[in-house]
Enzyme design. Structure first.
Site, PDB file in Angstrom:
ATOM      1  N   ARG A 150     104.508  25.919-164.399  1.00  0.00           N
ATOM      2  CA  ARG A 150     104.526  25.216-162.510  1.00  0.00           C
ATOM      3  C   ARG A 150     105.021  24.298-162.480  1.00  0.00           C
ATOM      4  O   ARG A 150     105.741  24.145-162.017  1.00  0.00           O
ATOM      5  CB  ARG A 150     104.771  26.699-161.712  1.00  0.00           C
ATOM      6  CG  ARG A 150     105.063  27.694-161.760  1.00  0.00           C
ATOM      7  CD  ARG A 150     104.255  29.281-161.969  1.00  0.00           C
ATOM      8  NE  ARG A 150     102.978  29.385-162.359  1.00  0.00           N
ATOM      9  CZ  ARG A 150     102.648  30.327-162.697  1.00  0.00           C
ATOM     10  NH1 ARG A 150     102.691  31.187-161.272  1.00  0.00           N
ATOM     11  NH2 ARG A 150     101.714  30.673-163.634  1.00  0.00           N
ATOM     12  N   GLU A 199      89.538  33.123-168.189  1.00  0.00           N
ATOM     13  CA  GLU A 199      88.105  34.474-167.549  1.00  0.00           C
ATOM     14  C   GLU A 199      87.691  35.322-169.067  1.00  0.00           C
ATOM     15  O   GLU A 199      86.748  35.189-169.257  1.00  0.00           O
ATOM     16  CB  GLU A 199      88.906  35.279-166.978  1.00  0.00           C
ATOM     17  CG  GLU A 199      87.893  36.001-166.565  1.00  0.00           C
ATOM     18  CD  GLU A 199      89.236  37.663-165.640  1.00  0.00           C
ATOM     19  OE1 GLU A 199      90.860  37.395-165.510  1.00  0.00           O
ATOM     20  OE2 GLU A 199      89.091  38.425-164.875  1.00  0.00           O
TER      21      GLU A 199
HETATM   22  P1  AMP Z   1      92.558  28.165-162.803  1.00  0.00           P
HETATM   23  O1  AMP Z   1      92.494  27.555-164.008  1.00  0.00           O
HETATM   24  O2  AMP Z   1      91.801  29.133-163.014  1.00  0.00           O
HETATM   25  O3  AMP Z   1      92.781  27.963-161.590  1.00  0.00           O
HETATM   26  O4  AMP Z   1      94.085  28.352-163.089  1.00  0.00           O
HETATM   27  C1  AMP Z   1      95.255  28.176-161.970  1.00  0.00           C
HETATM   28  C2  AMP Z   1      96.973  28.304-163.130  1.00  0.00           C
HETATM   29  O5  AMP Z   1      96.710  30.351-163.430  1.00  0.00           O
HETATM   30  C3  AMP Z   1      97.725  28.176-161.837  1.00  0.00           C
HETATM   31  O6  AMP Z   1      98.631  27.185-163.122  1.00  0.00           O
HETATM   32  C4  AMP Z   1      98.236  29.468-161.845  1.00  0.00           C
HETATM   33  O7  AMP Z   1      99.763  28.840-162.086  1.00  0.00           O
HETATM   34  C5  AMP Z   1      97.347  30.342-163.175  1.00  0.00           C
HETATM   35  N1  AMP Z   1      96.970  31.899-161.454  1.00  0.00           N
HETATM   36  C6  AMP Z   1      95.720  31.667-161.969  1.00  0.00           C
HETATM   37  N2  AMP Z   1      95.622  32.918-161.511  1.00  0.00           N
HETATM   38  C7  AMP Z   1      96.751  33.367-160.043  1.00  0.00           C
HETATM   39  C8  AMP Z   1      96.816  33.938-159.072  1.00  0.00           C
HETATM   40  N3  AMP Z   1      96.140  34.970-158.111  1.00  0.00           N
HETATM   41  N4  AMP Z   1      98.910  33.277-159.093  1.00  0.00           N
HETATM   42  C9  AMP Z   1      99.308  33.143-159.737  1.00  0.00           C
HETATM   43  N5  AMP Z   1      98.807  32.049-160.365  1.00  0.00           N
HETATM   44  C10 AMP Z   1      97.909  32.254-160.949  1.00  0.00           C
END
Ligand code: AMP
Length: 177
Positions: free
Chosen positions: A60, A97
């Protein structure tokens, strides 16, 4: 915080698995005012910041990043999941995770000293965007700011990224995860 943007983001509970509140930006992107306000707000913030390159994170971050790069009159560079880029790459591992993943950038995508705007759609744990910021720095780029549509500060990524000294800009926040 831009309420008109936040209101256009749809929340889908239990996607992709139980307990996750998925913040779905497709409803914002398909709305002509929502799309324009999103791109204009980000672009206006950086138009005098001497950005050399916009780097967008798969997938995205590509949608937003290429539109912002076009508006700023600079080029766009993708950070991709491993195995997708055809040329020589730098790689960075990061925690998910469960387990680990890797992202890549083309080695010749940035010049030493390039001022980079890094873009993704959403900040949760910060693992993805921190890995991308480290890749940019590995190539000699300077991360001016990391920009998102959505920040989920309760998940902890915001504090984690700031602790590493990066600046964050987000158009809206959602409480919880
Ligand atoms: P992070 O590395 O944990 O900050 O995750 C970021 C990526 O995971 C982003 O590029 C989002 O597209 C996706 N993502 C994580 N959590 C969500 C959520 N609750 N809703 C939508 N996309 C999420």
């Amino acid at each position: 915080m831009l309420r008109s943007i936040k209101e256009k983001i749809r929340t889908i509970p239990d996607f992709p698995k139980k307990g996750i509140q998925f913040r779905d930006i497709t409803t914002l992107l398909k709305d002509p005012d929502g799309l324009r306000d999103t791109i204009d707000t980000i672009t206006n913030r950086y138009k005098d910041q001497k950005i050399d390159v916009v780097v967008g994170i798969e997938a995205r971050g590509f949608i937003l990043g290429s539109a912002v790069a076009y508006c700023l009159g600079v080029g766009f560079v993708p950070v991709r999941k491993k195995g997708k880029l055809p040329g020589d790459t730098e790689r960075m591992e990061y925690d998910l995770e469960y387990g680990r993943d890797e992202i890549e950038i083309h080695r010749d995508a940035l010049k030493y000293g390039d001022r980079v705007l890094l873009i993704d759609d959403l900040l949760a744990t910060g693992g993805t965007s921190l890995a991308a910021a480290h890749l940019v720095e590995k190539l000699g780029g300077k991360v001016v700011e990391i920009s998102f549509i959505v920040d989920l500060p309760d998940v902890g990524g915001h504090a984690r990224i700031e602790k590493e000294g990066y600046s964050i800009f987000a158009l809206c926040e959602f409480a919880g995860d």
